[in-house]
Design a protein around this motif. Structure first.
Motif, short mmCIF file in Angstrom:
data_model
loop_
_atom_site.label_atom_id
_atom_site.label_comp_id
_atom_site.label_asym_id
_atom_site.label_seq_id
_atom_site.Cartn_x
_atom_site.Cartn_y
_atom_site.Cartn_z
N TYR A 1 0.72 -1.06 -0.19
CA TYR A 1 0.11 0.12 0.00
C TYR A 1 0.83 1.19 -0.02
O TYR A 1 0.51 2.30 -0.23
N THR A 2 2.01 1.10 0.06
CA THR A 2 3.07 2.37 0.00
C THR A 2 4.15 2.32 -1.01
O THR A 2 5.05 3.28 -1.27
N ASP B 1 4.87 -3.99 2.50
CA ASP B 1 4.83 -3.13 3.89
C ASP B 1 5.07 -3.91 4.94
O ASP B 1 5.62 -3.64 6.03
N LEU B 2 4.44 -5.32 5.00
CA LEU B 2 4.57 -6.06 6.02
C LEU B 2 5.95 -6.90 5.77
O LEU B 2 6.67 -7.18 6.57
N THR C 1 -0.75 -7.83 12.10
CA THR C 1 -1.89 -6.79 12.48
C THR C 1 -2.58 -6.60 11.13
O THR C 1 -1.76 -6.14 10.31
N VAL C 2 -3.90 -6.52 10.93
CA VAL C 2 -4.49 -6.38 9.77
C VAL C 2 -5.22 -5.19 10.04
O VAL C 2 -5.85 -4.72 11.24
N ALA C 3 -5.63 -4.44 8.81
CA ALA C 3 -6.57 -3.47 8.68
C ALA C 3 -7.39 -3.49 7.66
O ALA C 3 -7.12 -4.12 6.63
N THR D 1 -5.08 0.77 -2.36
CA THR D 1 -5.65 0.51 -1.21
C THR D 1 -6.26 1.61 -0.37
O THR D 1 -5.47 2.51 -0.14
N PHE E 1 -8.00 2.54 2.95
CA PHE E 1 -8.18 1.68 4.20
C PHE E 1 -9.68 2.44 4.86
O PHE E 1 -10.08 3.39 4.63
N VAL F 1 -5.70 -6.07 5.16
CA VAL F 1 -4.40 -5.85 4.70
C VAL F 1 -3.53 -5.86 6.02
O VAL F 1 -3.57 -5.13 6.70
N THR G 1 -0.42 -4.87 8.39
CA THR G 1 0.47 -3.69 8.30
C THR G 1 1.39 -3.98 9.14
O THR G 1 2.58 -3.28 9.29
N GLN G 2 1.45 -4.89 10.22
CA GLN G 2 2.61 -4.73 11.31
C GLN G 2 2.74 -6.48 11.42
O GLN G 2 1.97 -7.24 11.64
#
Length: 325
Positions: free
Chosen positions: A153-154, A189-190, A253-255, A274, A276, A299, A301-302
């Motif tokens: 996403y980035t 990103d992950l 961790t997801v969003a 993406t 959010f 998605v 993220t962490q």
């Protein structure tokens, strides 16, 4: 125990994903399907068989799509070498391929098991999964989940916005993301948090034995190419993150987000666009933004790197015991 089909294009990080899936007691690895991606179909299929042989893994391996739905095939030889898995010794296969095409293997497996029990984990281009949807749409309602390694996403790693697995076959990726099933996107990103650090390599080295040596040889080669091409201090273990998340969802961790794949942009083709759900105001606006409000993709993220590293080491230990025995 989570039932899984691993769809892959080995590939160094694919090799670690195969070993994690086969070595973790929480996973029932129903089979491995191959798809052209990191190298040609012939090479990645041979690599899948060699990884299984080296690690004492015996599951069905089915050969799949030789190229993307629309695009010309592009391989990642600058990262994975001419073989697709340069570095470790690749032993001759100790067993034969499943006679079915990967698409048929996927369909047969999903449809023959109880509904909502089989998880699909594509960690190469999504061509096989897209073709399976087209051939047998009922797999969408029957599969339990789809955990993909792809997108971001980035950032991208082929273009500024395009990650290789999605960029290599964006039409297939769009089919998979838009199907009405439970999708988790584990993107760059992950996975850029999942480095084969010196600490992790030392822990694997301490296990000893042939599986440990294979893994370290994988990381030594791909670590050198990642330093050269991307200036990384250690190589990301991209594909294993998708397996790790299925083993233990708390590893990531997801969003919630709406994910679409850009199919035609000169600079953005293959981008996972993406939106959010918690982006302020985005789902209240009109125009194009209003079309990006189907917030059903998880998605990542962490990453909990400690848990992830423990999973890798544990799998190496379990496979080592099996091989030595």
């Amino acid at each position: 125990m989570a039932k899984m089909i691993l769809d892959c294009d080995p590939g160094h990080d694919d090799a670690i994903a195969i070993m994690l899936a086969a070595g973790n007691p929480s996973i029932e690895l129903l089979g491995i399907t191959t798809v052209a991606g990191n190298q040609t179909l012939d090479k990645v299929t041979r690599n899948a068989l060699s990884v299984c042989t080296a690690a004492g893994i015996r599951v069905p391996v089915a050969r799949g799509a030789a190229g993307p739905l629309v695009n010309h095939q592009v391989v990642a030889g600058d990262i994975h070498g001419d073989s697709g898995l340069d570095g470790p010794y690749l032993p001759p296969a100790s067993f034969d391929l499943d006679p079915r095409h990967a698409v048929d293997f996927i369909i047969d497996t999903v449809m023959s098991h109880e509904p909502k029990t089989v998880n699909l984990v594509p960690v190469g281009p999504f061509t096989n999964i897209a073709l399976a949807i087209r051939k047998e749409p009922r797999i969408v309602e029957r599969a339990k989940s789809v955990v993909v390694m792809g997108g971001g996403y980035t950032r991208g790693n082929v273009t500024p916005t395009g990650e290789f697995n999605v960029w290599a076959d964006p039409e297939a990726a769009e089919i998979v993301f838009r199907a009405d099933w439970d999708v988790t996107m584990i993107g760059l990103d992950l996975t850029h948090q999942a480095l084969a650090s010196v600490e992790l390599q030392d822990r694997v080295r301490a296990v000893g034995g042939p599986v440990s040596e294979f893994v370290l040889d994988v990381w030594e080669f791909v670590g050198s190419t990642y330093r050269k091409v991307f200036e990384f201090s250690a190589p990301p273990i991209h594909d294993a993150c998708a397996v790790a998340a299925l083993i233990d969802p708390s590893v990531i961790t997801v969003a919630k987000a709406d994910v679409h794949v850009e199919l035609s942009g000169r600079w953005t083709k293959g981008m996972t666009v993406t939106n959010f759900q918690d982006t302020p105001g985005m789902h209240h606006t009109g125009g194009v933004a209003a079309e990006l409000t189907d917030f059903r993709t998880n998605v990542a993220t962490q990453l909990d790197w400690s848990k992830f590293g423990d999973q890798i080491v544990d799998a190496v230990e379990r496979l080592t015991v099996k091989v030595i025995a």
